[in-house]
Write an enzyme that holds these catalytic residues in place. Structure first.
Site, mmCIF file in Angstrom:
data_model
loop_
_atom_site.group_PDB
_atom_site.id
_atom_site.type_symbol
_atom_site.label_atom_id
_atom_site.label_comp_id
_atom_site.label_asym_id
_atom_site.label_seq_id
_atom_site.Cartn_x
_atom_site.Cartn_y
_atom_site.Cartn_z
ATOM 1 N N CYS A 1 0.849 -1.205 0.000
ATOM 2 C CA CYS A 1 0.000 0.000 0.000
ATOM 3 C C CYS A 1 0.875 1.242 0.000
ATOM 4 C CB CYS A 1 -0.914 0.021 1.221
ATOM 5 S SG CYS A 1 -2.390 -1.004 1.071
ATOM 6 N N ASP A 34 10.834 -6.206 -8.663
ATOM 7 C CA ASP A 34 10.937 -6.965 -7.426
ATOM 8 C C ASP A 34 12.302 -6.693 -6.786
ATOM 9 O OD1 ASP A 34 9.383 -9.733 -6.247
ATOM 10 O OD2 ASP A 34 11.455 -9.399 -5.605
ATOM 11 N N HIS A 40 -6.040 -2.102 -1.433
ATOM 12 C CA HIS A 40 -5.556 -3.242 -0.666
ATOM 13 C C HIS A 40 -6.507 -4.431 -0.768
ATOM 14 C CE1 HIS A 40 -3.284 -5.316 2.481
ATOM 15 N NE2 HIS A 40 -4.461 -5.786 2.856
ATOM 16 N N GLY A 51 3.446 -19.907 -0.525
ATOM 17 C CA GLY A 51 4.635 -19.126 -0.180
ATOM 18 C C GLY A 51 4.434 -17.629 -0.217
ATOM 19 N N THR A 60 4.401 -14.082 0.891
ATOM 20 C CA THR A 60 5.101 -13.411 1.991
ATOM 21 C C THR A 60 4.612 -11.990 2.236
ATOM 22 O OG1 THR A 60 6.880 -12.687 0.513
ATOM 23 C CG2 THR A 60 7.203 -14.787 1.676
ATOM 24 N N HIS A 79 -0.597 -9.361 -5.344
ATOM 25 C CA HIS A 79 0.366 -8.941 -6.366
ATOM 26 C C HIS A 79 0.565 -10.085 -7.350
ATOM 27 C CE1 HIS A 79 2.543 -10.666 -2.930
ATOM 28 N NE2 HIS A 79 3.402 -11.163 -3.804
HETATM 29 P P1 5GP Z 1 5.324 -13.340 -2.509
HETATM 30 O O1 5GP Z 1 6.343 -14.230 -1.872
HETATM 31 O O2 5GP Z 1 4.402 -12.730 -1.477
HETATM 32 O O3 5GP Z 1 4.572 -13.961 -3.647
HETATM 33 O O4 5GP Z 1 6.151 -12.172 -3.191
HETATM 34 C C1 5GP Z 1 6.582 -11.044 -2.516
HETATM 35 C C2 5GP Z 1 7.650 -10.426 -3.361
HETATM 36 O O5 5GP Z 1 7.798 -9.087 -2.955
HETATM 37 C C3 5GP Z 1 9.016 -11.098 -3.213
HETATM 38 O O6 5GP Z 1 9.462 -11.540 -4.487
HETATM 39 C C4 5GP Z 1 9.902 -9.991 -2.640
HETATM 40 O O7 5GP Z 1 11.201 -10.012 -3.190
HETATM 41 C C5 5GP Z 1 9.150 -8.729 -3.008
HETATM 42 N N1 5GP Z 1 9.296 -7.629 -2.077
HETATM 43 C C6 5GP Z 1 9.127 -7.680 -0.729
HETATM 44 N N2 5GP Z 1 9.284 -6.465 -0.182
HETATM 45 C C7 5GP Z 1 9.563 -5.623 -1.222
HETATM 46 C C8 5GP Z 1 9.831 -4.224 -1.298
HETATM 47 O O8 5GP Z 1 9.834 -3.507 -0.311
HETATM 48 N N3 5GP Z 1 10.054 -3.718 -2.535
HETATM 49 C C9 5GP Z 1 10.046 -4.484 -3.664
HETATM 50 N N4 5GP Z 1 10.293 -3.860 -4.830
HETATM 51 N N5 5GP Z 1 9.803 -5.810 -3.625
HETATM 52 C C10 5GP Z 1 9.563 -6.371 -2.422
HETATM 53 ZN ZN ZN Z 2 -1.823 -3.240 1.167
#
Ligand code: 5GP
Ligand code: ZN
Length: 121
Positions: A14, A37, A53, A100, A102, A107
């Site tokens: 957000c 990413d 959100h 997975g 995180t 997204h």
């Molecule tokens: P998930 O594991 O939830 O599918 O993907 C989360 C993604 O967000 C991960 O690939 C991680 O590298 C990326 N990520 C987490 N925090 C940040 C951030 O603050 N900035 C950016 N650009 N990517 C982020």
């Molecule tokens: Zn959010």
């Protein structure tokens, strides 16, 4: 707090989508932003993130599917702009712990720019 509260102050995506962290957007649409990413897992690894959100895909309500459609549309635009149409690309979303996830804000990952791993599970 409602999971889909439109003003979630402490959610990292957000905050990024609101422009509070100075993250460079590689593309924007009415309902989504796209940015790199932080830990790329492919030569091109972008995140497509709704401005609104949603905790995950399952949290998109019946009135809000246009936001997810807009995200997929933006993903294809970014794929085109970053030269991924020739080789192809992958768009995925992780929903929940088994997948997975995180970051608890919906997204879509856009991955490409080289041969991706074959497995999906
Ligand atoms: P998930 O594991 O939830 O599918 O993907 C989360 C993604 O967000 C991960 O690939 C991680 O590298 C990326 N990520 C987490 N925090 C940040 C951030 O603050 N900035 C950016 N650009 N990517 C982020
Ligand atoms: Zn959010």
């Amino acid at each position: 707090m409602n999971l889909n509260d439109p003003v979630v102050t402490d959610c990292i995506f957000c905050r990024i989508a609101r422009g509070e962290l100075g993250t460079e957007f590689v593309a924007e649409s009415e309902h989504n932003v796209a940015f790199r990413d932080l830990h790329p897992q492919a030569p091109v690894h972008m995140l497509i993130v709704p401005r609104q959100h949603f905790a995950a895909l399952r949290a998109v309500g019946s009135d809000d599917w246009h936001v997810a459609a807009d995200a997929l549309s933006l993903a294809t635009r970014v794929a085109s702009e970053y030269g991924l149409y020739d080789g192809g690309y992958r768009v995925i979303t992780n929903d929940g712990p088994d997948a997975g996830q995180t970051v608890p804000h919906l997204h879509f990952h856009l991955l490409g720019g080289g041969q991706l791993q074959a497995g999906l599970g």
